[in-house]
Design an enzyme around this catalytic site. Structure first.
Site, PDB file in Angstrom:
ATOM      1  N   LYS A  10       0.818  -1.212   0.000  1.00  0.00           N
ATOM      2  CA  LYS A  10       0.000   0.000   0.000  1.00  0.00           C
ATOM      3  C   LYS A  10       0.860   1.274   0.000  1.00  0.00           C
ATOM      4  O   LYS A  10       2.087   1.205   0.089  1.00  0.00           O
ATOM      5  CB  LYS A  10      -0.955  -0.023   1.198  1.00  0.00           C
ATOM      6  CG  LYS A  10      -1.981  -1.160   1.124  1.00  0.00           C
ATOM      7  CD  LYS A  10      -2.830  -1.099  -0.133  1.00  0.00           C
ATOM      8  CE  LYS A  10      -4.098  -1.943  -0.072  1.00  0.00           C
ATOM      9  NZ  LYS A  10      -3.876  -3.377  -0.029  1.00  0.00           N
TER      10      LYS A  10
HETATM   11  C1  LIG Z   1      -9.941  -2.545  -1.518  1.00  0.00           C
HETATM   12  C2  LIG Z   1      -9.317  -3.267  -0.364  1.00  0.00           C
HETATM   13  N1  LIG Z   1      -9.959  -3.309   0.808  1.00  0.00           N
HETATM   14  C3  LIG Z   1      -9.439  -3.941   1.873  1.00  0.00           C
HETATM   15  C4  LIG Z   1      -8.226  -4.589   1.814  1.00  0.00           C
HETATM   16  C5  LIG Z   1      -7.708  -5.319   3.007  1.00  0.00           C
HETATM   17  O1  LIG Z   1      -6.565  -4.721   3.504  1.00  0.00           O
HETATM   18  P1  LIG Z   1      -5.669  -5.496   4.593  1.00  0.00           P
HETATM   19  O2  LIG Z   1      -4.757  -6.407   3.832  1.00  0.00           O
HETATM   20  O3  LIG Z   1      -4.921  -4.396   5.304  1.00  0.00           O
HETATM   21  O4  LIG Z   1      -6.597  -6.225   5.491  1.00  0.00           O
HETATM   22  C6  LIG Z   1      -7.520  -4.570   0.615  1.00  0.00           C
HETATM   23  C7  LIG Z   1      -6.216  -5.254   0.516  1.00  0.00           C
HETATM   24  O5  LIG Z   1      -5.618  -5.434  -0.500  1.00  0.00           O
HETATM   25  C8  LIG Z   1      -8.072  -3.899  -0.507  1.00  0.00           C
HETATM   26  O6  LIG Z   1      -7.437  -3.878  -1.692  1.00  0.00           O
END
Ligand SMILES: Cc1ncc(COP(=O)(O)O)c(C=O)c1O
Length: 386
Positions: free
Chosen positions: A184
């Protein structure tokens, strides 16, 4: 052709993060503590919001946000077809139903017209995703939510920093959820943050993130803390460590610089591909400040003799790493088998899926790396154009 493989993403970790982690390891306090508190305060100020609650993922942030809103078994929540499964899977944790809707063909963001058509008496909330870092039309989404009495939880996993009409993403709905996963725009390895102006939701999320312990459970091992605590609910184990927060504090300080670097790369890609009829560059929206977490091109398959998979393979052979964001939810077995979705349900998302390729866009890319991507994409188009 470049000699070494260019990965799709490399995190930008400097000596500051390494030193901050070392200091944390030496401090005697590893888990949630003073560094998490500082990261939360810095993040709240950065976004311009009353509360920021650090968690160990954006998935946890989405789960606890919807839990705090009271989403429960039998409820429906509207989610976009084009997203990662985390956006929708958290509804299954709560026994609620994800109601998937189609995307806009150019922005790939949730289509507000489709939201209107999907609202039922059981709908409780909308979870818009700012895909790739391009903010959704939050004026329309908020108007729809207001008209139907729905909550809005912004999935801002891709969108730091991003803004709609000058207001930071994460302040535009009832709650905002950010990700600090390794790929990210800023990272803590794994991590997430909830943002909200509402005191009660913030308090509920804080409590549920640490076993349902009354107040700051972590403080019980400090000089000012007490051994005595009460359990108020069956909570979860979603807290962030101070080790991760130490990285996050340093990354947040650099996030404007990271953003400037991604903006510059996006501009070079736009210039290189904007006039190429085989490639549709990402949409620009005047009200939106784009985070440029992703740079997603859409191939005009009528003008090429190869499909998207072969295009990606051709770039890989030229030592360029790419990715696809995303395989839409309704094309995955779980969503088809559990909720009865079919490939025909969301024509825009299904069509976009055949065409999308995410190109590398990260701050440590050198000008030569960007040139190499441009050269590889251009050569692939020239080789395979009809
Ligand atoms: C659009 C979106 N929402 C939520 C997430 C979840 O993030 P995390 O890996 O921090 O739980 C991601 C992860 O790639 C994502 O792309």
């Amino acid at each position: 052709m470049r000699a070494a493989f260019l990965p799709f993403h490399v995190p930008d970790i400097g000596d500051e993060e390494i030193q901050a982690v070392t200091e944390t390891l030496r401090s005697g306090w590893l888990t949630t503590g003073p560094r998490v508190k500082q990261f939360e305060a810095d993040f709240a100020q950065f976004i311009g919001v009353r509360h920021a609650i650090a968690l160990n993922s954006c998935t946890a942030a989405l789960h606890l946000s919807l839990e705090a809103l009271g989403v429960r078994a039998g409820d429906e929540v509207i989610v976009p077809a084009v997203t990662f499964t985390a956006t929708a899977e958290v509804l299954s944790y709560l026994g609620a139903r994800p109601v998937i809707v189609d995307c806009e063909p150019d922005t790939l963001n949730i289509d507000p017209d489709c939201i209107e058509a999907a609202v039922t008496p059981r709908t409780r909330a909308i979870v818009p995703v700012h895909i790739g870092g391009l903010p959704c039309d939050m004026d329309r989404l908020r108007a729809i939510a207001r008209a139907h009495g729905l909550h809005v939880v912004e999935d801002s996993a891709h969108a730091l920093p991003a803004a709609w009409n000058g207001a930071s993403v994460g302040t535009l709905g009832d709650l905002g959820c950010f990700s600090f996963y390794a790929t990210k725009t800023i990272t803590t390895g794994e991590g997430g943050m909830v943002t909200t102006d509402d005191d009660r939701w913030a308090e509920r999320i804080r409590m549920m993130s640490l076993h349902g312990i009354s107040r700051d459970g972590w403080a019980r091992y400090t000089a000012s803390g007490s051994w005595c605590y009460d359990i108020l609910a069956a909570g979860f184990k979603y807290n962030l460590t101070d080790i991760a927060a130490a990285i996050g504090i340093e990354q947040l300080k650099k996030s404007r610089r990271f953003h400037d670097a991604r903006v510059a790369i996006a501009r070079r890609y736009d210039e290189a591909f904007g006039a190429m009829p085989e490639i549709q560059v990402p949409a620009r929206v005047p009200q939106a400040e784009h985070a440029w977490h992703l740079y997603v091109i859409q191939l005009d398959l009528d003008r090429l003799r190869i499909g998207r998979a072969e295009f990606i393979e051709a770039l890989r052979k030229r030592n360029i790493g790419t990715s696809v964001h995303f395989i839409p939810l309704h094309l995955h077995s779980y969503y088809r088998e559990t909720f009865g979705y079919t490939a025909d349900d969301f024509p825009q998302a299904s069509a976009a899926y055949q065409r999308i390729v995410s190109l590398p866009i990260f701050p440590t890319m050198s000008p030569q790396d960007v040139s190499d991507v441009i050269e590889a994409v251009t050569a692939t188009v020239e080789e395979h154009r009809r």
